[in-house]
Design a protein around this motif. Structure first.
Motif, PDB file in Angstrom:
ATOM      1  N   LYS A  58      -0.586  -7.671  -3.376  1.00  0.00           N
ATOM      2  CA  LYS A  58      -1.977  -7.504  -2.962  1.00  0.00           C
ATOM      3  C   LYS A  58      -2.438  -8.491  -1.902  1.00  0.00           C
ATOM      4  CE  LYS A  58      -3.355  -5.541  -7.331  1.00  0.00           C
ATOM      5  NZ  LYS A  58      -4.515  -4.660  -7.453  1.00  0.00           N
ATOM      6  N   VAL A  59      -1.756  -9.611  -1.782  1.00  0.00           N
ATOM      7  CA  VAL A  59      -2.189 -10.594  -0.788  1.00  0.00           C
ATOM      8  C   VAL A  59      -1.145 -10.778   0.307  1.00  0.00           C
ATOM      9  CG1 VAL A  59      -2.892 -12.979  -0.403  1.00  0.00           C
ATOM     10  CG2 VAL A  59      -3.600 -11.802  -2.478  1.00  0.00           C
ATOM     11  N   LEU A  60       0.088 -11.086  -0.093  1.00  0.00           N
ATOM     12  CA  LEU A  60       1.085 -11.458   0.907  1.00  0.00           C
ATOM     13  C   LEU A  60       1.558 -10.271   1.740  1.00  0.00           C
ATOM     14  CD1 LEU A  60       3.186 -14.028  -1.147  1.00  0.00           C
ATOM     15  CD2 LEU A  60       1.140 -14.381   0.223  1.00  0.00           C
ATOM     16  N   LEU A  61       1.931  -9.173   1.067  1.00  0.00           N
ATOM     17  CA  LEU A  61       2.448  -8.040   1.839  1.00  0.00           C
ATOM     18  C   LEU A  61       1.435  -7.471   2.824  1.00  0.00           C
ATOM     19  CD1 LEU A  61       4.875  -5.877  -0.322  1.00  0.00           C
ATOM     20  CD2 LEU A  61       5.351  -7.340   1.641  1.00  0.00           C
ATOM     21  N   PRO A  62       0.183  -7.263   2.400  1.00  0.00           N
ATOM     22  CA  PRO A  62      -0.788  -6.773   3.402  1.00  0.00           C
ATOM     23  C   PRO A  62      -0.905  -7.705   4.607  1.00  0.00           C
ATOM     24  CG  PRO A  62      -1.719  -6.607   1.210  1.00  0.00           C
ATOM     25  CD  PRO A  62      -0.414  -7.339   1.063  1.00  0.00           C
ATOM     26  N   MET A  63      -0.785  -8.999   4.368  1.00  0.00           N
ATOM     27  CA  MET A  63      -0.882  -9.941   5.483  1.00  0.00           C
ATOM     28  C   MET A  63       0.364  -9.877   6.363  1.00  0.00           C
ATOM     29  SD  MET A  63      -2.548 -13.279   3.655  1.00  0.00           S
ATOM     30  CE  MET A  63      -2.854 -14.224   5.142  1.00  0.00           C
ATOM     31  N   ALA A  64       1.519  -9.669   5.726  1.00  0.00           N
ATOM     32  CA  ALA A  64       2.772  -9.684   6.484  1.00  0.00           C
ATOM     33  C   ALA A  64       3.052  -8.341   7.137  1.00  0.00           C
ATOM     34  CB  ALA A  64       3.922 -10.065   5.546  1.00  0.00           C
ATOM     35  N   PHE A  65       2.387  -7.297   6.649  1.00  0.00           N
ATOM     36  CA  PHE A  65       2.725  -5.944   7.044  1.00  0.00           C
ATOM     37  C   PHE A  65       2.737  -5.684   8.551  1.00  0.00           C
ATOM     38  CE2 PHE A  65       2.429  -1.244   6.697  1.00  0.00           C
ATOM     39  CZ  PHE A  65       3.564  -1.092   5.949  1.00  0.00           C
ATOM     40  N   PRO A  66       1.699  -6.104   9.278  1.00  0.00           N
ATOM     41  CA  PRO A  66       1.720  -5.834  10.723  1.00  0.00           C
ATOM     42  C   PRO A  66       2.976  -6.386  11.386  1.00  0.00           C
ATOM     43  CG  PRO A  66      -0.406  -6.713  10.072  1.00  0.00           C
ATOM     44  CD  PRO A  66       0.472  -6.788   8.861  1.00  0.00           C
ATOM     45  N   ASN A  67       3.381  -7.582  11.025  1.00  0.00           N
ATOM     46  CA  ASN A  67       4.575  -8.174  11.618  1.00  0.00           C
ATOM     47  C   ASN A  67       5.834  -7.428  11.210  1.00  0.00           C
ATOM     48  OD1 ASN A  67       3.228 -10.132  13.013  1.00  0.00           O
ATOM     49  ND2 ASN A  67       3.335 -11.619  11.341  1.00  0.00           N
ATOM     50  N   LYS A  85      -9.552 -10.342   3.321  1.00  0.00           N
ATOM     51  CA  LYS A  85     -10.104  -9.085   2.833  1.00  0.00           C
ATOM     52  C   LYS A  85     -11.617  -9.149   3.028  1.00  0.00           C
ATOM     53  CE  LYS A  85      -6.714  -8.907  -0.964  1.00  0.00           C
ATOM     54  NZ  LYS A  85      -6.041  -7.630  -0.801  1.00  0.00           N
ATOM     55  N   SER A  86     -12.300  -8.091   2.644  1.00  0.00           N
ATOM     56  CA  SER A  86     -13.751  -8.100   2.786  1.00  0.00           C
ATOM     57  C   SER A  86     -14.360  -9.088   1.785  1.00  0.00           C
ATOM     58  CB  SER A  86     -14.318  -6.706   2.539  1.00  0.00           C
ATOM     59  OG  SER A  86     -14.146  -6.368   1.179  1.00  0.00           O
ATOM     60  N   ILE A  87     -15.609  -9.421   2.021  1.00  0.00           N
ATOM     61  CA  ILE A  87     -16.322 -10.322   1.114  1.00  0.00           C
ATOM     62  C   ILE A  87     -16.288  -9.753  -0.296  1.00  0.00           C
ATOM     63  CG2 ILE A  87     -18.623 -11.227   0.592  1.00  0.00           C
ATOM     64  CD1 ILE A  87     -19.094 -11.265   3.663  1.00  0.00           C
ATOM     65  N   PHE A  88     -16.588  -8.456  -0.398  1.00  0.00           N
ATOM     66  CA  PHE A  88     -16.601  -7.803  -1.703  1.00  0.00           C
ATOM     67  C   PHE A  88     -15.240  -7.900  -2.381  1.00  0.00           C
ATOM     68  CE2 PHE A  88     -16.172  -4.300  -4.621  1.00  0.00           C
ATOM     69  CZ  PHE A  88     -17.400  -4.236  -5.246  1.00  0.00           C
ATOM     70  N   GLU A  89     -14.188  -7.542  -1.628  1.00  0.00           N
ATOM     71  CA  GLU A  89     -12.854  -7.521  -2.225  1.00  0.00           C
ATOM     72  C   GLU A  89     -12.367  -8.911  -2.617  1.00  0.00           C
ATOM     73  OE1 GLU A  89     -10.998  -5.211  -3.453  1.00  0.00           O
ATOM     74  OE2 GLU A  89     -12.539  -3.757  -2.938  1.00  0.00           O
ATOM     75  N   ASN A  90     -12.810  -9.925  -1.908  1.00  0.00           N
ATOM     76  CA  ASN A  90     -12.454 -11.286  -2.285  1.00  0.00           C
ATOM     77  C   ASN A  90     -12.932 -11.597  -3.695  1.00  0.00           C
ATOM     78  OD1 ASN A  90     -11.275 -13.662  -0.563  1.00  0.00           O
ATOM     79  ND2 ASN A  90     -12.080 -12.150   0.878  1.00  0.00           N
ATOM     80  N   VAL A  91     -14.187 -11.235  -3.973  1.00  0.00           N
ATOM     81  CA  VAL A  91     -14.742 -11.544  -5.281  1.00  0.00           C
ATOM     82  C   VAL A  91     -14.158 -10.614  -6.347  1.00  0.00           C
ATOM     83  CG1 VAL A  91     -16.862 -11.883  -6.584  1.00  0.00           C
ATOM     84  CG2 VAL A  91     -16.838 -12.310  -4.130  1.00  0.00           C
ATOM     85  N   ALA A  92     -13.894  -9.362  -5.923  1.00  0.00           N
ATOM     86  CA  ALA A  92     -13.375  -8.380  -6.891  1.00  0.00           C
ATOM     87  C   ALA A  92     -11.913  -8.640  -7.231  1.00  0.00           C
ATOM     88  CB  ALA A  92     -13.533  -6.959  -6.339  1.00  0.00           C
ATOM     89  N   TYR A  93     -11.227  -9.417  -6.394  1.00  0.00           N
ATOM     90  CA  TYR A  93      -9.776  -9.592  -6.541  1.00  0.00           C
ATOM     91  C   TYR A  93      -9.365 -10.020  -7.947  1.00  0.00           C
ATOM     92  CZ  TYR A  93      -5.037 -11.232  -5.699  1.00  0.00           C
ATOM     93  OH  TYR A  93      -3.684 -11.429  -5.769  1.00  0.00           O
ATOM     94  N   GLY A  94     -10.013 -11.074  -8.438  1.00  0.00           N
ATOM     95  CA  GLY A  94      -9.654 -11.601  -9.755  1.00  0.00           C
ATOM     96  C   GLY A  94      -9.854 -10.569 -10.852  1.00  0.00           C
ATOM     97  N   LEU A  95     -10.859  -9.699 -10.668  1.00  0.00           N
ATOM     98  CA  LEU A  95     -11.099  -8.644 -11.656  1.00  0.00           C
ATOM     99  C   LEU A  95      -9.994  -7.603 -11.584  1.00  0.00           C
ATOM    100  CD1 LEU A  95     -14.893  -8.241 -10.948  1.00  0.00           C
ATOM    101  CD2 LEU A  95     -13.831  -9.365 -12.908  1.00  0.00           C
ATOM    102  N   ARG A  96      -9.670  -7.204 -10.375  1.00  0.00           N
ATOM    103  CA  ARG A  96      -8.656  -6.160 -10.203  1.00  0.00           C
ATOM    104  C   ARG A  96      -7.307  -6.609 -10.770  1.00  0.00           C
ATOM    105  NH1 ARG A  96     -11.249  -2.337  -7.300  1.00  0.00           N
ATOM    106  NH2 ARG A  96     -12.511  -2.983  -5.505  1.00  0.00           N
TER     107      ARG A  96
END
Ligand SMILES: Nc1ncnc2c1ncn2[C@@H]1O[C@H](COP(=O)(O)OP(=O)(O)OP(=O)(O)O)[C@@H](O)[C@H]1O
Ligand SMILES: [Mg+2]
Lengths: 252, 292
Positions: B188-197, A100-111
């Motif tokens: 939020k992490v796995l599906l977005p990564m797997a989605f293209p495939n 993800k973007s740099i911003f979203e990486n850090v925001a992830y835990g908050l979200r």
């Protein structure tokens, strides 16, 4: 910011039939950096992962004994693992930013922890990136992919990501072992800074690093805690011969 | 020294020979492929015009257009995607992320793989028994879509599972260590990564089923139906079946021949378009995932 104390009492840990930790007892005070050292396979990572219950993910893993954070049994019945992991952050050996973007990486835990307010998120992201000594390098490219950063920057991004959820404890498993000397010293400086606000437990194979950043050092060998004392003492007059041999490099 | 030199030269020569052989073989395969394509394009292009694409079939299907068949095929394919995608992705997620690693799950995985080897006419028969008769859908878009969905399902399940498994463990651990739940980690992490495939796998299999005749033969298609469907319980015409009909059982096979080539070309173009779409979407999502 509140920091926390950690205590492990008579801990035995098993992967199936294999006993990885034997009767380990260890107390860590607030605002200290504790280094875990010892030869490969002696149980350092296992011990570290106990503290935020990441070992729960491993099938067949089993714990005996008591582990407390601020006096509260973290393996107690009413403990929410998700809450515990917010309080006890972790940084891994290999930088593992999300795609993800740099911003979203850090925001992830908050979200994932339900923070919705955009302004709160924005300011917390900046604060965390500053805390991880990365802000100046990335402030103009927050929308760019985290994969465009160098390994050292990625590792500091992972530290920022962990800081964003405002933990009181930071666990670091060989956080600098995949980095070049310059990035390593940046991460070490950072650990030194972070000590003011966090209780830190760091696993390292680098004796100089342990000596530089930690207040106390625990030497593990074959699943046992051999010696635990002030870092200075461990590296100058350890009580045990095994410790002496290990820190002076006369040891396999 | 001299003999070592000789061996080296001989080695190089045989390597060259093999290289040329392989090159010739692949050229031959590509050649045949282009020959078939070229043949259909040349024959088909003559009849394709606006009237052919948007008109109804006339004069015992020797004149007019194939519009209802195009619409029918698109309805069937779209229906099968709507059914197979959510079910397949959810099953894939379950198998990869939740199911315990026991014999039952292994058995299910093997059976899922075997399912994609079952001849499509068997699916057609099953679809007729279940959807047309037992569930009472009759010959209809819905019955045909369900049957096609069964055909696509194993592929979607497997691509989802494989796409998820291919993701490095460190991403899961990294997310969980931040206090995310398992479900959040997947979403939020796995599906977005797997989605293209996953999407690529789905679209490629859709490309394949859009040319299938057997599964819709007893479940959805009409021999001749010069009007558009108004509900999912209507019968439809479909391109592959229409092609079969005008090539084998029309009133005047000779007169219908050009129509057959035209239909074949349209079918090929649709499949080609779907495959290009798969590639495009994959690139699009691939770029998006890295930066969103
Ligand atoms: N998931 C697992 N399943 C089974 N055994 C494991 C697992 N993880 C670790 N072990 C075993 O437990 C012991 C301790 O492993 P651990 O990873 O804690 O060592 P470590 O001190 O961190 O070593 P290193 O310095 O190489 O990282 C080792 O003997 C290892 O083989
Ligand atoms: Mg380790």
């Amino acid at each position: 910011m509140e920091t926390s104390s950690i205590s492990a009492k008579d801990v035995n840990f098993y992967y199936g039939d294999f006993q990885a930790l034997r009767n380990v007892s260890l107390e860590m005070e607030r605002n200290t950096v504790t280094a875990l050292i010892g030869p490969s396979g002696c149980g350092k990572s296992t011990f570290l992962r106990l503290l935020n219950r990441m070992n729960d993910l491993i099938p067949g893993a089993r714990l005996e004994g008591k582990v407390t954070v601020d006096g509260e049994d973290i393996y107690g019945k009413n403990v929410q693992v998700v809450e515990l992991r917010k309080k006890v952050g972790m940084v891994f050996q290999k930088p593992n930013p999300f795609p993800k973007s740099i911003f979203e990486n850090v925001a992830y835990g908050l979200r994932v922890n339900g923070v919705r307010d955009r302004e709160t998120i924005r300011s917390r992201v900046e604060e965390s990136l500053r805390g991880a000594a990365l802000w100046e390098e990335v402030k103009d490219k927050l929308k760019r992919s985290a994969f465009e950063l160098s390994g050292g920057q990625q590792q500091r991004l992972c530290i920022a990501r962990a800081l964003a959820v405002q933990p009181s404890i930071l666990l670091m498993d060989e956080p600098a072992s995949a980095l070049d000397p310059v990035s390593t010293s940046k991460v070490e400086d950072l650990i030194y800074e972070l000590k003011k606000n966090y209780t830190i437990v760091i696993v390292t194979h680098n004796m100089q690093q342990a000596a530089r950043v930690s207040d106390r050092t625990a030497f593990f060998y074959l699943g046992k805690l051999v010696e635990y004392d002030r870092t200075e003492k461990i590296f100058t007059h350890p009580s045990e011969e095994a410790t002496q041999n290990y820190v002076t490099g006369r040891f396999g | 020294m001299a003999s070592a030199d000789k061996t080296a030269r001989r080695k190089r020569r045989s390597e060259k020979a093999v290289f040329w052989l392989l090159r010739l073989m692949s050229l031959a395969v590509v050649g045949v492929l282009f020959w078939i394509l070229g043949f259909i394009v040349v024959k088909g292009i003559e009849v394709i015009d606006w009237q052919f694409l948007t008109g109804m079939p006339k004069e015992g299907m020797t004149e007019g257009g194939i519009f209802p068949a195009i619409v029918g095929t698109l309805c069937l394919v779209a229906g099968s995607v709507v059914i197979a995608f959510p079910i397949g992705v959810m099953s894939g997620i379950y198998i990869s992320e939740y199911a315990p690693d026991n014999w039952l799950v292994k058995f299910i995985r093997v059976m899922t793989n075997n399912l994609s080897g079952v001849p499509s006419i068997v699916f057609g028969l099953f679809g007729m028994a279940l959807f047309v008769n037992t569930l009472g859908f009759g010959d209809s878009i819905i019955a045909g879509s369900c049957t096609l969905a069964l055909l696509v399902l194993p592929v979607v399940i497997r691509t989802t599972e494989e796409a998820l498994r291919a993701i490095d463990h460190s991403y899961r651990v990294g997310s969980l260590a931040l206090g995310a739940t398992k479900l959040q980690t997947i979403r939020k992490v796995l599906l977005p990564m797997a989605f293209p495939n996953i999407v690529t796998g789905l679209i490629l299999s859709v490309g394949r089923i859009s040319g299938e005749t057997a599964p819709i033969l007893f479940t959805a298609v009409a021999y001749f139906l010069p009007k558009l469907p108004t509900s999912i319980f209507d019968q439809v015409m479909a391109l592959p079946y229409h092609l079969y009909v005008i090539a084998t059982s029309g009133t005047d096979l000779e007169a219908a021949r050009p129509m057959a080539y035209g239909t074949a070309l349209v079918l090929i173009l649709i499949v080609l378009f779907i495959n290009l779409l798969a590639g495009g979407l994959r690139r699009y999502f691939g770029n998006k995932v890295k930066t969103n």
